[in-house]
Design a protein around this motif. Structure first.
Motif, short mmCIF file in Angstrom:
data_model
loop_
_atom_site.label_atom_id
_atom_site.label_comp_id
_atom_site.label_asym_id
_atom_site.label_seq_id
_atom_site.Cartn_x
_atom_site.Cartn_y
_atom_site.Cartn_z
N THR A 196 -36.14 -25.93 24.94
CA THR A 196 -36.48 -27.35 24.86
C THR A 196 -36.49 -27.94 26.27
N CYS A 205 -29.94 -29.95 24.34
CA CYS A 205 -29.64 -28.56 23.95
C CYS A 205 -28.14 -28.26 23.97
N GLU A 262 -39.71 -24.20 20.53
CA GLU A 262 -39.35 -25.54 20.11
C GLU A 262 -39.87 -25.83 18.70
#
Length: 185
Positions: A24, A12, A79
């Motif tokens: 995530t 990320c 996500e």
């Protein structure tokens, strides 16, 4: 006083303390476990112990797992949304058109840069300064923003896009030559 070293997540790209807000989380955990196992144990093992303590002290129905599943569901949705946006980005095209105006005058139209998070006004200003000509952001027939550059700069625009915005894939940039049809008498 020594400068502080901050480790950024490979998934990320945030500092490790903020991975939980990225959406995530699972991928970030896996990346940290694979690349920096000692930090993984330091960060996540302590968290799992505090989570266990919280779940044992929670009174009422359940053991607090429903909250964690809600967070997992939310992060999975986020996500999936990020993946869909990324697929859309990778399938979209940036069109560089060379349009013939009157006689030998031409303009260059750049369409689709906004999909790759490029500020069109700044890009138009960059093109105007680089090519010493007029460049502006205008709406096309489909009511979408595009950059109009006065002059034939299609090849130079492609090189400038690749140099200034490397996150725009070169295979997604397409050059088109649009000519006016001559009227028959």
């Amino acid at each position: 006083m020594e400068p502080q070293h901050v480790l950024y997540c490979g998934v990320c790209t945030m500092p490790l303390e903020f991975c939980e807000f990225s959406g995530t989380q699972e991928k970030c955990r896996e990346w940290l476990k694979d690349n920096h196992e000692e930090l993984y144990e330091e960060i996540y093992e302590v968290q799992t112990l505090t989570e266990k303590l919280e779940t044992t002290t929670v009174t009422g129905e359940g053991d607090g797992k429903s909250d964690r599943t809600f967070v997992k569901d939310k992060s999975a949705k986020l996500e999936a949304k990020l993946e869909r946006e990324n697929k859309k980005k990778m399938s979209s095209k940036v069109m560089i058109k060379r349009v013939e105006r009157t006689k030998r005058k031409r303009i260059t139209i750049i369409h689709g840069l906004e999909i790759f998070d490029v500020d069109l006004k700044k890009a138009a200003k960059l093109f105007a300064n680089k090519f010493a000509c007029g460049a502006s952001v205008a709406k096309n027939n489909q009511n979408q923003d595009e950059i109009v550059v006065q002059g034939d700069f299609s090849d130079e625009v492609l090189e400038l896009i690749m140099a200034n915005w490397p996150h725009v894939p070169e295979e997604n940039v397409e050059c088109v030559d649009e000519k006016k049809e001559k009227k028959k008498k």
